[in-house]
Design an enzyme around this catalytic site. Structure first.
Site, PDB file in Angstrom:
ATOM      1  CE1 TYR A  69      -7.533 -11.807  -7.092  1.00 34.39           C
ATOM      2  CE2 TYR A  69      -7.113  -9.872  -5.735  1.00 34.39           C
ATOM      3  CZ  TYR A  69      -7.976 -10.648  -6.480  1.00 34.39           C
ATOM      4  OH  TYR A  69      -9.280 -10.263  -6.621  1.00 34.39           O
ATOM      5  CG  ASP A 127      -1.967   1.067   1.215  1.00 35.11           C
ATOM      6  OD1 ASP A 127      -1.697   2.174   0.700  1.00 35.11           O
ATOM      7  OD2 ASP A 127      -3.069   0.796   1.710  1.00 35.11           O
TER       8      ASP A 127
END
Length: 256
Positions: free
Chosen positions: A204, A125
């Protein structure tokens, strides 16, 4: 239908390759393996590589399969995601893989000086609102110094232009030796076959960003144990598509 969170958490409690020490219990539960990961868990003296914010553990497991003579530890606080990699590692009998469920803010509580050789940061993030939470900030780099060997390698693979630019400024501002850098990984010529194979492992989230047509960026640099680290005084353009403007539950189907 896949397992629910409660079932995954129950599995994690009995998995021999998972160690769970979230911040809520870390102060009260001693971690005796600090400084003893090799002899206590891995039963060898091979190098140790961490993947911080490992998510489903794609890199942790993928690298472990490529390099059986290196020990890999995936670290994340989200156990339901980590379950995927931990389960795969057990199913495939990978003895050089472990997972640590904890807050990365206290990562230095679990490893001793010079115990780790490399760190991977895969699609972290960018934390555009909070510099202290960025995994390449001075706050975290100082913690890595507590256990990373002198001049150990930090890898950053990201879709975020903000985080990549910020880390580039951090590396330049603090004169950290740059080993490699590209702003468009999958259109970079001249990579040796082993490096290309390593960097082709896809998480992913990476596959999601590639489907959106975003460039994948990669850099690696050395982190010396000595020298003051300071934050660069620069303003960086914000990413438009994440943190502020994407659904936290987005998937490949919903994120198009």
């Amino acid at each position: 239908m896949g397992k629910g969170k409660l079932a995954k958490f129950a599995d994690m409690e009995r998995y021999e390759n998972v160690f769970q020490y979230p911040f809520s219990v870390a102060d009260n539960v001693p971690f005796d393996m600090k400084g003893h990961w090799r002899e206590t868990y891995f039963k060898n003296q091979n190098p140790i590589v961490l993947e911080l914010g490992c998510g489903k553990g794609e890199y942790t497991v993928g690298l472990a399969k490529m390099f059986p003579d290196i020990n890999f530890i995936g670290v994340d606080i989200k156990g339901a995601r980590m379950w995927t990699g931990a389960t795969q590692a057990l199913d495939e009998g990978l003895k050089n893989v472990a997972f640590l469920r904890t807050n990365i803010e206290i990562i230095d509580r679990f490893f001793s000086k010079d115990e780790v050789q490399e760190i991977w940061l895969t699609f972290s993030d960018p934390q555009m609102k909070n510099p202290r939470k960025r995994l390449t900030s001075t706050y975290f780099l100082e913690r890595y110094r507590h256990f990373l060997t002198d001049g150990g390698t930090v890898h950053l693979k990201t879709d975020s232009n903000f985080l990549f630019t910020y880390t580039t400024y951090m590396q330049q501002h603090n004169n950290l030796p740059l080993l490699f850098r590209t702003e468009d990984l999958y259109h970079t010529d001249g990579l040796d076959p082993q490096t290309k194979e390593i960097l082709n492992i896809q998480t992913y989230y990476e596959s999601m960003w590639i489907e959106r047509g975003l460039n994948i960026k990669y850099m690696k640099f050395s982190l010396p144990q000595k020298g003051e680290l300071t934050e660069p005084d620069v303003e960086i353009p914000l990413d438009e598509y994440r943190s502020y403007h994407r659904n936290k539950r987005s998937s490949k189907e919903t994120a198009k």
